[in-house]
Design an enzyme around this catalytic site. Structure first.
Site, short mmCIF file in Angstrom:
data_model
loop_
_atom_site.label_atom_id
_atom_site.label_comp_id
_atom_site.label_asym_id
_atom_site.label_seq_id
_atom_site.Cartn_x
_atom_site.Cartn_y
_atom_site.Cartn_z
N THR A 141 17.60 30.92 33.07
CA THR A 141 17.83 30.11 34.27
C THR A 141 18.40 30.94 35.41
OG1 THR A 141 18.17 28.04 33.07
CG2 THR A 141 18.88 28.08 35.35
N TRP A 174 18.07 30.06 23.76
CA TRP A 174 17.05 29.75 24.76
C TRP A 174 15.82 30.66 24.56
CZ3 TRP A 174 21.55 27.51 25.52
CH2 TRP A 174 21.71 26.50 26.46
N ASN A 217 16.17 25.72 22.76
CA ASN A 217 16.47 24.86 23.90
C ASN A 217 15.22 24.39 24.63
OD1 ASN A 217 18.55 23.80 25.89
ND2 ASN A 217 17.18 24.98 27.22
N GLU A 218 15.04 23.07 24.66
CA GLU A 218 14.00 22.40 25.47
C GLU A 218 12.59 22.91 25.18
OE1 GLU A 218 15.39 22.74 29.49
OE2 GLU A 218 16.98 21.27 29.20
N GLU A 245 22.73 18.07 26.79
CA GLU A 245 22.81 18.75 28.10
C GLU A 245 22.57 17.72 29.17
OE1 GLU A 245 20.85 22.59 28.72
OE2 GLU A 245 20.40 21.95 30.77
N ARG A 266 18.64 14.99 37.90
CA ARG A 266 17.55 14.41 37.13
C ARG A 266 18.16 13.49 36.08
NH1 ARG A 266 18.35 19.46 34.95
NH2 ARG A 266 17.15 20.50 36.58
#
Length: 683
Positions: free
Chosen positions: A111, A153, A199-200, A276, A398
């Site tokens: 990120t 991640w 992650n995600e 998160e 979001r």
């Protein structure tokens, strides 16, 4: 002039009260008159534990990582660094966090930068890289009860054996993750409480089961598994049809759930977390977002933990999601930091609850809009947190927030069951003021007397109240930090440090690749201590890392500057390095980075490009540079013109540069390759 709130207290038959003081109508005659105003909407709410309790509360936390969000924090000098850590972790001081979640570094962009892996290569283990070990120890030092979570991640490239996928060899991936947990204990005496999957990104049921087996085989039965740190589905559905998977997943963690859950997640019977959330600019709207979801994630979605991304905004603000932390600490060179309003919103919950408490079974929606939660330790203590955040003042980044209304209202609470004997509640109050900007944060008001198990509150919009039997709350403060200052306009680093406290040089923010202090044992003396790029294989990425490595530094507003650095290409034939100025991008957007890049290559050529990808060539030619030799590069950018020196002699000049107009300085390599840098200097 008095506010409407102040006017509403006129005509009272009791002693004059300060603004915000809570009064029991039943203990002091009639309640306050609202002069010239319509009657308040009034509703009653019952808090009772006689029929049992709701779900167990698991705590409020924040994420360091995903990525490099704490990068600049480690470079603060004392006492400022310890003050920041106190505001985050020290019980009954500031945010008093219950949970710290950290990235398991994977050598890849996640990120706002890359975080180093404990295993760059298959035969490599080092449990002192990066700063997450240090941060977890500092958190534990302040709060020994804090829960620790690790989540990857990205992964080093060797795990995928050339494929951008961590599940082809699940035994290798499980070994890699378990090694990190074992290293935390062996080298830092840290017990990791929870571990995540990826992650995600996609999960693999086979991998999750193998991870549980590997944990148990190494005596780590106490480590719980969270899955899948993405959405409620498909993990919930798969757990319902796969009893073995259901048996090894302890927590279903969803990201940015918008305070809602899904039926399948509830049917699993597992703990549900917003693992998160937040990710919002840390002004008062960010505080409103955080206040709303801290309550409503449970009220609407049965979530018993909410974890903010991110812990502290300690990265260059012009990187993606600047200042999306609970507080801001992005100037280690000046010592300046800011305790933002989300810190005090956090305190409303964290200072008056602990993991292991239980929610009461209550609807939690206020009739006039807003919400409340009530929690107990089962020993007679009670904490109630009320929020009345309006729609426009509580939008998170979001997901999109459906419209709703909040109006001033009177809430009457009846305490039943084991709480019927409560006589006094401590009161803490915050009011977010979006008109004058003069918000009141986490103020202790006069205690509230409960009369025959009943009390009421007149609630305005954009307020938070905590009512509690606990008397331990404190709003602590450190002396004001130094004023803000821009990054020094003259800066140099020779990397001459024999035992560095951290693996990375101060203020460099790696955006692809990892740049570490290096001891060059074979050097005759001038370049024994250097900075080295050490990632030599493209990682299993989380976003689109660049094909080049790059670390940025400095002031994003810089226009005219001179950058010089000694460079050492280690890769024969097609190796290469660069220095750069006016670098305009990083983080998840690193592939599109523009700037003025001065490259030299092992084949004896050079290039000047307007982008990191090297596609916009402004000048090229021969330089005579070779690998395995030290050279000095100097890049000078003034107005619309740039020039370059090699070993102090002009190599190219009068190259026209128009865009970008400003940006950071940077250094890096042509590919994922070893290279060294020394005597870095900016003017």
């Amino acid at each position: 002039r008095r506010t409407r709130r102040e006017r509403s207290w006129t005509g009272m038959g009791c002693a004059a009260l300060l603004w915000g003081t809570i009064l029991l109508g039943c203990a002091c005659g009639q309640g306050p008159h609202r002069v010239g105003a319509a009657p308040l909407l009034a509703a009653t709410y019952v808090l009772d534990d006689a029929d049992g309790l709701g779900r167990e509360f698991d705590g409020i936390g924040a994420v360091s990582g995903g990525g490099a969000t704490s990068r600049l924090l480690v470079n603060y000098q004392e006492p400022y660094r310890s003050q920041i850590l106190d505001y985050l972790f020290k019980p009954n001081f500031g945010a008093s966090l219950h949970i710290l979640k950290v990235e398991i570094g994977g050598d890849a962009q996640s990120t706002d930068g890359t975080e180093p892996s404990h295993m760059h290569y298959e035969n490599d283990e080092n449990y002192f890289r990066g700063y997450e070990w240090w941060l977890m120890k500092e958190a534990k030092k302040r709060n020994p009860k804090i829960k620790l979570i690790g989540l990857p991640w990205a992964f080093p490239g060797w795990i995928g054996k050339g494929e951008n996928w961590p599940y082809d060899y699940p035994d290798i991936t499980a070994y890699y993750i378990v090694s990190w947990i074992l290293g935390a204990k062996q080298y830092h005496d840290l017990d990791i409480d929870y571990i995540g999957i990826w992650n995600e990104r996609a999960f693999s049921s086979k991998y999750i089961k193998l991870l549980r087996y590997t944990l148990d085989k190494h005596g780590l039965e106490q480590v719980r598994i969270i899955a899948s740190d993405r959405l409620w589905e498909p993990i919930s559905f798969v757990m319902l049809i796969d009893s073995e998977l259901h048996g090894v997943v302890d927590v279903i963690g969803a990201h940015y759930p918008g305070t809602k859950t899904v039926k399948n997640a509830i049917l699993t019977g597992k703990k549900l977390w917003s693992s998160e959330d937040y990710s919002t600019f840390n002004n008062d709207v960010g505080a409103g977002c955080w206040a709303r979801i801290l309550n409503q994630n449970y009220v609407n979605g049965n979530m018993t933990s909410t974890i903010a991304w991110n812990l502290v905004a300690s990265y260059y603000e012009q990187l993606p999601f600047g200042r999306c932390g609970l507080m801001t600490a992005q100037e280690p060179w000046s010592g300046h930091y800011r305790v933002e309003s989300p810190i005090w919103i956090t305190a409303h919950t964290t200072q008056f609850t602990q993991p292991g408490w239980s929610y009461l079974q209550v609807d939690g929606h206020l009739e006039g809009g807003g919400s409340f939660v009530a929690l107990t330790d089962g020993l007679g203590n009670l904490t109630i947190i009320i929020e009345t955040m309006s729609h426009n003042h509580s939008k998170c980044i979001r997901p999109p927030l459906p419209n709703f209304n909040v109006i001033p209202q009177r809430a009457t609470f009846y305490l039943r069951g084991s709480f019927c004997m409560v006589e006094t509640l401590q009161v803490w109050h915050s009011r977010l003021d979006f008109e004058s900007g003069n918000s009141s944060l986490f103020q202790q008001l006069h205690p509230l007397k409960v009369w025959k198990g009943r009390f009421y509150l007149d609630l305005n919009v954009d307020e938070v109240y905590t009512l509690t039997t606990l008397k331990t709350g404190r709003k602590c403060g450190c002396p004001e930090p130094p004023p803000p200052q821009p990054f020094p306009s003259s800066y140099r680093d020779d990397f001459n440090i024999r035992n560095p406290p951290f693996s990375e040089a101060p203020n460099f923010a790696d955006q692809t690749g990892v740049f570490e202090y290096f001891v060059n044992a074979s050097d005759p003396g001038d370049h024994v201590f250097t900075l080295r790029q050490v990632v030599v294989q493209r990682p299993i990425t989380w976003v689109s890392d660049a094909d080049q490595t790059i670390s940025v530094i400095g002031n994003f507003k810089w226009v005219n500057l001179t950058v010089s650095c000694d460079i050492y290409i280690e890769k024969p034939r097609d190796g290469g390095v660069f220095i750069a100025g006016r670098v305009d991008n990083g983080g998840i957007y690193v592939r599109r980075t523009k700037g003025v890049f001065f490259w030299v290559f092992a084949d004896g050529t050079y290039r000047v490009t307007g982008d990191l990808a090297g596609e916009e060539v402004l000048m090229k030619g021969l330089s005579g540079v070779r690998d395995n030799a030290w050279h000095t590069l100097t890049l000078n950018i003034q107005g619309n013109s740039a020039s370059g020196l090699l070993n102090g002699y002009p190599l190219w000049e009068n190259v026209t540069v128009s865009k970008p107009g400003n940006g950071w300085a940077a250094l890096g390599t042509r590919s994922f390759e070893f290279a060294q840098f020394d005597n870095f200097h900016i003017e």
